[in-house]
Design an enzyme around this catalytic site. Sequence first.
Site, mmCIF file in Angstrom:
data_model
loop_
_atom_site.group_PDB
_atom_site.id
_atom_site.type_symbol
_atom_site.label_atom_id
_atom_site.label_comp_id
_atom_site.label_asym_id
_atom_site.label_seq_id
_atom_site.Cartn_x
_atom_site.Cartn_y
_atom_site.Cartn_z
ATOM 1 N N GLY A 193 0.809 -1.206 0.000
ATOM 2 C CA GLY A 193 0.000 0.000 0.000
ATOM 3 C C GLY A 193 0.846 1.260 0.000
ATOM 4 N N LEU A 225 0.663 3.629 -2.088
ATOM 5 C CA LEU A 225 1.166 3.583 -3.456
ATOM 6 C C LEU A 225 1.590 4.960 -3.956
ATOM 7 C CD1 LEU A 225 -1.399 1.134 -5.145
ATOM 8 C CD2 LEU A 225 0.655 0.622 -3.800
ATOM 9 N N HIS A 226 2.645 4.982 -4.766
ATOM 10 C CA HIS A 226 3.116 6.189 -5.429
ATOM 11 C C HIS A 226 3.386 5.848 -6.886
ATOM 12 C CE1 HIS A 226 7.034 4.281 -5.051
ATOM 13 N NE2 HIS A 226 6.926 4.273 -3.730
ATOM 14 N N HIS A 272 5.002 2.564 -7.834
ATOM 15 C CA HIS A 272 4.073 1.446 -7.932
ATOM 16 C C HIS A 272 3.249 1.553 -9.221
ATOM 17 C CE1 HIS A 272 4.606 1.796 -3.448
ATOM 18 N NE2 HIS A 272 4.811 0.498 -3.595
ATOM 19 N N GLY A 286 9.710 -4.104 -8.028
ATOM 20 C CA GLY A 286 10.534 -2.967 -8.390
ATOM 21 C C GLY A 286 12.011 -3.230 -8.159
ATOM 22 N N LYS A 300 13.987 -1.094 -7.229
ATOM 23 C CA LYS A 300 14.443 -0.294 -6.090
ATOM 24 C C LYS A 300 14.788 -1.177 -4.891
ATOM 25 C CE LYS A 300 13.159 3.340 -2.885
ATOM 26 N NZ LYS A 300 13.142 2.471 -1.694
ATOM 27 N N ASP A 301 13.980 -2.207 -4.654
ATOM 28 C CA ASP A 301 14.280 -3.155 -3.586
ATOM 29 C C ASP A 301 15.074 -4.310 -4.192
ATOM 30 O OD1 ASP A 301 12.863 -1.917 -1.322
ATOM 31 O OD2 ASP A 301 11.097 -2.267 -2.559
ATOM 32 N N SER A 341 9.773 6.581 -2.941
ATOM 33 C CA SER A 341 9.578 5.644 -1.839
ATOM 34 C C SER A 341 8.419 6.128 -0.989
ATOM 35 C CB SER A 341 10.845 5.555 -0.980
ATOM 36 O OG SER A 341 10.588 4.867 0.230
#
Length: 311
Positions: free
Chosen positions: A45, A47-48, A51, A171, A173-174, A209
């Site tokens: 959740g 979300l940005h 996402h 993603g 990013k992780d 993030s």
Amino acid sequence: MNTPIRTHPRVVTTVAELQVAARALLEAAAGDDGTASLGLVPTMGALHEGHGRLIAQARAENDVVVVSDFVNPLQFNDPADYERYPRVLDDDVALAGQHGADLVFAPAESEVYPDGPPRVLLSAGTLGEKFEGAARPGHFDGMLTVVAKLLHYGQPDASTRASTRYRAYFGQKDAQQLAIVRRLVRDLGYPVEIRAVPIVRSARGLALSSRNQFLSEEQAEAALVLSRALFLMQERAAAREPLRPDDAVALVRSAPGVDLDYFEVVDPATLEPMAQNCAESPFVGDALVLVAATVGSVRLIDNLPITAGSV
């Protein structure tokens, strides 16, 4: 894909509802050859647009798109951090719809863990013991346990008349999480294709993030040093120069209010530190640069894949 983008995804809260709804959508979307595809986007959740990029790619590649929205308590070491994690389901549903989700799976904790905290957890093994795993012991075991459950929940029902292809979207990013999930699928034989989606950055370079909302303007400005350090490594890799990561470390440490945890150049698959092509010899091949730092009270992570001779 023939399925139109939905502006109002259906919200389901139980596994049974999810499977019935997904089955109906897959059967309706099946082409003349009887095939259809489902894309799952697991999220916690808040979300940005990062996402949103995951959902949009899932939409472009699949007939049916499911977004899970569940704040997993097993991933939090600090109960206070868990309690303050944003829970904005209405906003999440709106963003998911903008990017083409068909279903939002938003279960209660009792649906995912009906007997309370699970007594059996999956282990992320050696991949989960370093970097973020060292900073947050048990985090990746908790992540892997819920991802394993979500992958089961999202898998097209065997009773679905359509022949289905199944993909899940994570993603870049992780990056450590992504590497661990890939090993889960490979080692345990999950029938799902893992699709990685590149990091989405602000116009100035800060990786998007859910935690960025906790940064003040001054802290967000200071945090830009993380991406500058990564891009420095990218520039040197593109020029086939020695990376000299100590220069990037010094750059991050020079920023006020930024407490560096680690800055490492690693093998993209194993996450093992690269001993060669960093300090003295010209860089060749591929690598992944990882960085983590605390800015104010907010822990931030970022990374950048680099390739010799490529920007």
